[in-house]
Design a protein around this motif. Sequence first.
Motif, PDB file in Angstrom:
ATOM      1  N   ARG A  21      -2.954   7.292   2.326  1.00  0.00           N
ATOM      2  CA  ARG A  21      -1.727   6.727   1.747  1.00  0.00           C
ATOM      3  C   ARG A  21      -0.970   5.850   2.739  1.00  0.00           C
ATOM      4  O   ARG A  21      -0.085   5.091   2.351  1.00  0.00           O
ATOM      5  N   GLN A  22      -1.313   5.927   4.016  1.00  0.00           N
ATOM      6  CA  GLN A  22      -0.639   5.136   5.049  1.00  0.00           C
ATOM      7  C   GLN A  22      -1.338   3.808   5.330  1.00  0.00           C
ATOM      8  O   GLN A  22      -0.843   3.005   6.119  1.00  0.00           O
ATOM      9  N   VAL A  23      -2.485   3.588   4.705  1.00  0.00           N
ATOM     10  CA  VAL A  23      -3.270   2.374   4.965  1.00  0.00           C
ATOM     11  C   VAL A  23      -2.500   1.144   4.500  1.00  0.00           C
ATOM     12  O   VAL A  23      -1.948   1.113   3.406  1.00  0.00           O
ATOM     13  N   ASN A  24      -2.490   0.149   5.361  1.00  0.00           N
ATOM     14  CA  ASN A  24      -1.855  -1.130   5.046  1.00  0.00           C
ATOM     15  C   ASN A  24      -2.880  -2.221   5.337  1.00  0.00           C
ATOM     16  O   ASN A  24      -3.109  -2.557   6.500  1.00  0.00           O
ATOM     17  N   LEU A  25      -3.495  -2.752   4.302  1.00  0.00           N
ATOM     18  CA  LEU A  25      -4.491  -3.803   4.483  1.00  0.00           C
ATOM     19  C   LEU A  25      -3.787  -5.143   4.647  1.00  0.00           C
ATOM     20  O   LEU A  25      -2.892  -5.475   3.876  1.00  0.00           O
ATOM     21  N   ALA A  26      -4.185  -5.871   5.656  1.00  0.00           N
ATOM     22  CA  ALA A  26      -3.588  -7.180   5.907  1.00  0.00           C
ATOM     23  C   ALA A  26      -4.691  -8.150   6.314  1.00  0.00           C
ATOM     24  O   ALA A  26      -5.650  -7.770   6.992  1.00  0.00           O
ATOM     25  N   ARG A 108     -10.949   7.603   0.808  1.00  0.00           N
ATOM     26  CA  ARG A 108     -10.379   6.351   1.359  1.00  0.00           C
ATOM     27  C   ARG A 108      -9.874   6.546   2.783  1.00  0.00           C
ATOM     28  O   ARG A 108      -8.960   5.879   3.231  1.00  0.00           O
ATOM     29  N   SER A 109     -10.482   7.496   3.489  1.00  0.00           N
ATOM     30  CA  SER A 109     -10.032   7.802   4.835  1.00  0.00           C
ATOM     31  C   SER A 109     -11.200   8.247   5.698  1.00  0.00           C
ATOM     32  O   SER A 109     -11.256   9.382   6.172  1.00  0.00           O
ATOM     33  N   THR A 113     -10.912   4.246   9.081  1.00  0.00           N
ATOM     34  CA  THR A 113      -9.516   4.302   8.649  1.00  0.00           C
ATOM     35  C   THR A 113      -8.698   5.138   9.630  1.00  0.00           C
ATOM     36  O   THR A 113      -7.594   4.753  10.017  1.00  0.00           O
TER      37      THR A 113
END
Length: 116
Positions: A21-26, A108-109, A113
């Motif tokens: 939930r902390q993932v920030n894709l940039a 997703r981790s 990640t």
Amino acid sequence: MKLEQDYLVNFLYLVQNVIARQVNLAKLEGEPREICGVDVAYKGEMGVAVVVCDGENQLVRKATGRVGFPYIPGLLFMREAPLMIKALQDLKPDLLLVDGHGIAHPRRSGIATVLG
């Protein structure tokens, strides 16, 4: 012992859900100046994490230590991340290639990640 392992595995799944939930894709802006790759190899209970970087200064680092967590599918980060983090200490590459899943992981981790 099996019951304790089940509790630990379930707890680690929760940890992975929190991390996911902390993932920030940039999008990476511009060309990366420094690119590093990291992986772990084993001989018995000993592991060696190797980092290879290509940039202004080519760099190879390694960290060796006893691997104290068993291989459990989906929880590779618990087995390999401690050595990888040790080998990556003080490095801040623009791009890090990790031999393992990231957000393609079922929770997703994956290890990529977690390291990210």
